[in-house]
Motif scaffolding. Structure first.
Motif, mmCIF file in Angstrom:
data_model
loop_
_atom_site.group_PDB
_atom_site.id
_atom_site.type_symbol
_atom_site.label_atom_id
_atom_site.label_comp_id
_atom_site.label_asym_id
_atom_site.label_seq_id
_atom_site.Cartn_x
_atom_site.Cartn_y
_atom_site.Cartn_z
ATOM 1 N N GLY A 279 0.797 -1.222 0.000
ATOM 2 C CA GLY A 279 0.000 0.000 0.000
ATOM 3 C C GLY A 279 0.830 1.273 0.000
ATOM 4 O O GLY A 279 0.326 2.359 -0.302
ATOM 5 N N LEU A 280 2.117 1.172 0.311
ATOM 6 C CA LEU A 280 2.985 2.358 0.335
ATOM 7 C C LEU A 280 3.449 2.761 -1.065
ATOM 8 O O LEU A 280 4.101 3.779 -1.245
ATOM 9 C CB LEU A 280 4.193 2.127 1.243
ATOM 10 C CG LEU A 280 4.081 2.537 2.704
ATOM 11 C CD1 LEU A 280 4.555 3.963 2.911
ATOM 12 C CD2 LEU A 280 2.676 2.393 3.268
ATOM 13 N N LYS A 281 3.172 1.899 -2.040
ATOM 14 C CA LYS A 281 3.335 2.199 -3.471
ATOM 15 C C LYS A 281 4.776 2.227 -3.985
ATOM 16 O O LYS A 281 4.995 2.033 -5.170
ATOM 17 C CB LYS A 281 2.678 3.538 -3.864
ATOM 18 C CG LYS A 281 1.276 3.750 -3.324
ATOM 19 C CD LYS A 281 0.224 3.366 -4.331
ATOM 20 C CE LYS A 281 -1.194 3.699 -3.934
ATOM 21 N NZ LYS A 281 -1.681 3.205 -2.668
ATOM 22 N N GLY B 267 -0.785 -0.142 5.190
ATOM 23 C CA GLY B 267 -0.816 -0.599 3.795
ATOM 24 C C GLY B 267 -0.463 -2.067 3.641
ATOM 25 O O GLY B 267 0.137 -2.476 2.659
ATOM 26 N N ASN C 163 -5.335 1.117 7.005
ATOM 27 C CA ASN C 163 -5.608 0.613 5.666
ATOM 28 C C ASN C 163 -6.773 1.402 5.076
ATOM 29 O O ASN C 163 -7.723 1.731 5.790
ATOM 30 C CB ASN C 163 -5.947 -0.888 5.739
ATOM 31 C CG ASN C 163 -5.779 -1.579 4.400
ATOM 32 O OD1 ASN C 163 -6.382 -1.188 3.406
ATOM 33 N ND2 ASN C 163 -4.942 -2.610 4.371
ATOM 34 N N THR C 164 -6.718 1.692 3.770
ATOM 35 C CA THR C 164 -7.809 2.415 3.105
ATOM 36 C C THR C 164 -9.053 1.544 2.944
ATOM 37 O O THR C 164 -10.158 2.056 2.784
ATOM 38 C CB THR C 164 -7.377 2.878 1.686
ATOM 39 O OG1 THR C 164 -6.637 1.811 1.091
ATOM 40 C CG2 THR C 164 -6.528 4.128 1.749
ATOM 41 N N ASP D 91 -5.862 6.754 4.628
ATOM 42 C CA ASP D 91 -4.731 6.747 3.711
ATOM 43 C C ASP D 91 -3.425 6.852 4.508
ATOM 44 O O ASP D 91 -3.207 7.830 5.214
ATOM 45 C CB ASP D 91 -4.891 7.945 2.760
ATOM 46 C CG ASP D 91 -3.831 7.952 1.679
ATOM 47 O OD1 ASP D 91 -2.830 7.220 1.808
ATOM 48 O OD2 ASP D 91 -4.009 8.712 0.705
ATOM 49 N N ALA D 92 -2.589 5.842 4.375
ATOM 50 C CA ALA D 92 -1.323 5.821 5.123
ATOM 51 C C ALA D 92 -0.509 7.091 4.883
ATOM 52 O O ALA D 92 0.198 7.561 5.774
ATOM 53 C CB ALA D 92 -0.505 4.599 4.734
#
Ligand SMILES: Cc1cc2nc3c(=O)[nH]c(=O)nc-3n(C[C@H](O)[C@H](O)[C@H](O)COP(=O)(O)OP(=O)(O)OC[C@H]3O[C@@H](n4cnc5c(N)ncnc54)[C@H](O)[C@@H]3O)c2cc1C
Ligand SMILES: Nc1ncnc2c1ncn2[C@@H]1O[C@H](COP(=O)(O)O)[C@@H](O)[C@H]1O
Lengths: 246, 312
Positions: free
Chosen positions: B199-201, B254, B275-276, B293-294
């Motif tokens: 989730g941190l992309k 995330g 977590n979203t 949103d982290a």
């Protein structure tokens, strides 16, 4: 070089863990067995790589009953030359290790590889026990392994870092992440695995030092407390005053 | 009845060493600690505060060679006539305890989480998804205690430290070098852990994870795909195939909470999940949840921790 890789089976990592017979037996209902991931991804694949570059042979060894043959064939499909099954229920780590050590000594292996631990009992016991019974060095949690002549050079996980060391073969080494990359067996491997030798040998007599009496499931978590994403002060307050962890 | 505790003191006395002595004390009977390496006698005598009546130290063994330490321990068991041997189940003990068990033909219990009930000991099995009760069938027993299962209980007085010849022989392993990242808190020992997942992309976004960790004095961890793609170093990977940790606080941002990830962290005392996706499975294992949103929540949390520290 002759390499022996110790292969155990473990329930598929997504298996539901439940017990039967008054919590004395693991409930195998609907459980799929796989090759223990550390044994397969790290120990076996690294052994195959060493054979590919330096020659020799790779034998896989399992202490288990005929029901384990399917899992042994899965490991053969990845590429070992032959398999040995020591025909006994693996009662405890000591029992299992004494079987493997007896076989390894009788058959003159230079290198014995195990996984870091089995994901069902998580003991990290068998490798060290095999080594002691063989009076050989044991390198625990190796993330790299190179062989030159009769010297093994390894990198080990230690608390907070990595240690590089050398040891003379024969040695026992347990394998962790970093050793090798997972290999997906191909069709040829799967076909070849069907006809590779799977030798069944009789166990040696060993007393069991320990036995599992029964099991228990951890209490379910009480429900999760939701916190407003705008209000992180509240979370900090709860972590300090309620959970007392900061 | 006496209990011998092996202490790895090469880098000083870690918290898990104090836990092991505290645990040994709870078994009743005399507690003797045995160690190797160069830790000062002053430091070692502090083990008395946690329940040891004396410490045996063999300074000729300067490394972690498992065969040397096994011989050293066997000698100590013989001279103290100890019937129970206690380890803390850390990376060092994992290489030694099984050897000692074979040498002494003493049943080994790995991953103990409670004091024995008669000859049965409760352990963690199935990667933290269950407990097992292991019966030891031998007179002597070796118990390797899961770190962070007992808190150290001090308060006693310091004890005597005796030089000891463990007849340890030569080392079989030649150590060529050791790499320890400077300043980082080692993950297996950490009491507080901040962890992040896909989730941190991207790796460029880990700054906010590290800032929160620094502010808390926490170690950082990650999910497996993050280590596999190379966003984070391998040793940060927690879970079924990475390392298993049991910190007091685990903050996961995330990370979806796949069963294989949970297997490595479900021993944590308190779990916070960011977590979203309100449906993320991780919320079922969490104590505190934040649907958000982290990228916004992590900096806000860091700021809140900073304020908390300033006012405390
Ligand atoms: C045999 C086997 C062993 C395995 N072993 C391990 C293991 O040891 N450890 C491990 O971790 N995994 C392991 N896995 C993989 C595991 O199944 C999962 O695939 C993995 O844990 C998922 O990682 P993730 O949560 O980081 O990524 P994802 O599953 O992709 O989840 C990302 C999460 O981030 C959330 N998100 C997205 N954007 C944001 C945002 N801006 N803010 C907040 N949240 C956001 C999403 O809602 C999602 O929940 C194993 C798998 C197998 C088959
Ligand atoms: N029944 C078995 N047969 C063969 N090898 C095993 C068996 N059980 C464990 N091993 C090996 O020993 C390693 C450590 O297992 P454990 O001590 O159970 O954590 C595993 O990763 C395997 O390589």
């Amino acid at each position: 070089m002759k390499i022996l890789v110790c292969i155990s089976k473990s329930p598929d990592t997504t298996s539901k863990i439940a017990f039967t017979d008054g919590n004395t037996k693991f409930d195998e209902n609907g459980v799929q067995y796989i090759v223990n991931p550390y044994d397969e991804w790290y120990a076996l694949v690294r052994a195959l790589e060493l054979k590919e570059t330096g020659g020799g042979s790779v034998t896989i060894c399992t202490v288990g009953t005929a029901t384990d043959d399917a899992v042994i064939r899965k490991a053969l499909a990845i590429g070992a030359d032959e398999a040995v099954r020591i025909d006994a229920e693996p009662k405890d780590a000591y029992f299992t290790a004494m079987q493997i050590a007896a076989y390894a000594k009788d058959n003159g292996f230079d290198l014995v590889l195990t996984g870091k631990e089995t994901i069902n009992y998580n003991g990290s016991q068998v490798g060290g026990m095999v080594a002691e019974a063989m009076d050989a060095p044991f390198l625990s949690l190796a993330s790299k392994l190179e062989i030159a002549g009769s010297t093994a050079s390894v990198e080990l996980e230690i608390v907070g870092g990595i240690q590089a060391c050398d040891v003379q073969l024969p040695a026992v080494i347990s394998c962790a992440k970093g050793m090798a990359e997972q290999r997906i067996p191909n069709m040829r491997g799967i076909m070849a695995a069907r006809t590779k030798p799977l030798n069944v040998v009789a166990p040696v007599e060993v007393e069991d030092l320990t036995s599992f009496v029964n099991y228990d499931l951890p209490p379910a978590k009480s429900s999760c407390k939701m916190i407003n994403p705008e209000n992180m002060e509240e979370l900090v307050d709860l972590l300090h005053n309620e959970a007392k962890v900061i | 009845m006496s209990t011998l505790v092996y202490i790895n003191s090469l880098d000083g006395l870690a918290k898990n060493a104090l836990e092991a002595v505290t645990y040994a004390k709870k078994l009743g009977g005399d507690v003797i600690a045995v160690t190797n390496g160069g830790c000062s006698s002053d430091d070692l005598s502090k083990l008395g505060e946690y329940g040891a009546s004396k410490v045996l130290v063999d300074r000729s063994v300067t490394g972690n060679d498992p065969q040397q330490i096994t011989r050293l321990i066997a000698t100590a068991v013989e001279s103290t006539e100890a019937t129970t041997l206690v380890f803390s189940h850390d990376l060092v003990a994992k290489a030694i305890a099984p050897r000692v068990s074979v040498r002494l033909k003493a049943g080994l219990v790995c991953g103990a989480v409670d004091v024995p009930n008669g000859d049965t000991v409760k352990v963690n099995v199935f990667s933290g998804k269950a407990f097992g009760f292991v019966k030891v069938n031998t007179n002597k027993r070796v118990i390797s205690l899961l770190p962070n299962s007992f808190q150290p209980e001090g308060g006693g007085s310091s004890c005597a430290v005796e030089e000891f010849n463990g007849n340890a022989g030569d080392a079989a392993i030649t150590v060529k070098g050791t790499k320890k990242p400077e300043g980082e808190i080692p993950l297996p020992e950490a009491e507080l852990v901040v962890s992040a997942g896909r989730g941190l992309k991207g790796p460029e976004n880990w700054g906010m994870v590290e800032e929160l960790a620094t502010e808390l004095g926490a170690a950082t961890a990650c999910s497996r795909p993050v280590a596999d793609i190379g966003w984070r170093p391998h040793h940060e990977h927690v879970g079924q195939t990475g390392i298993a940790i049991r910190p007091n606080l685990y903050i996961a941002a995330g990370i979806s909470g796949a069963i294989q990830h949970l297997a490595g962290v479900n021993g944590s005392k308190v779990i916070v999940v960011i977590n979203t996706d309100a449906e993320a499975p991780f919320f079922k294992a969490a104590d505190y949840g934040i649907i958000g949103d982290a990228f916004e929540v992590l900096p806000r949390l860091t700021e809140a921790v900073r304020k908390f520290k300033a006012s405390n």
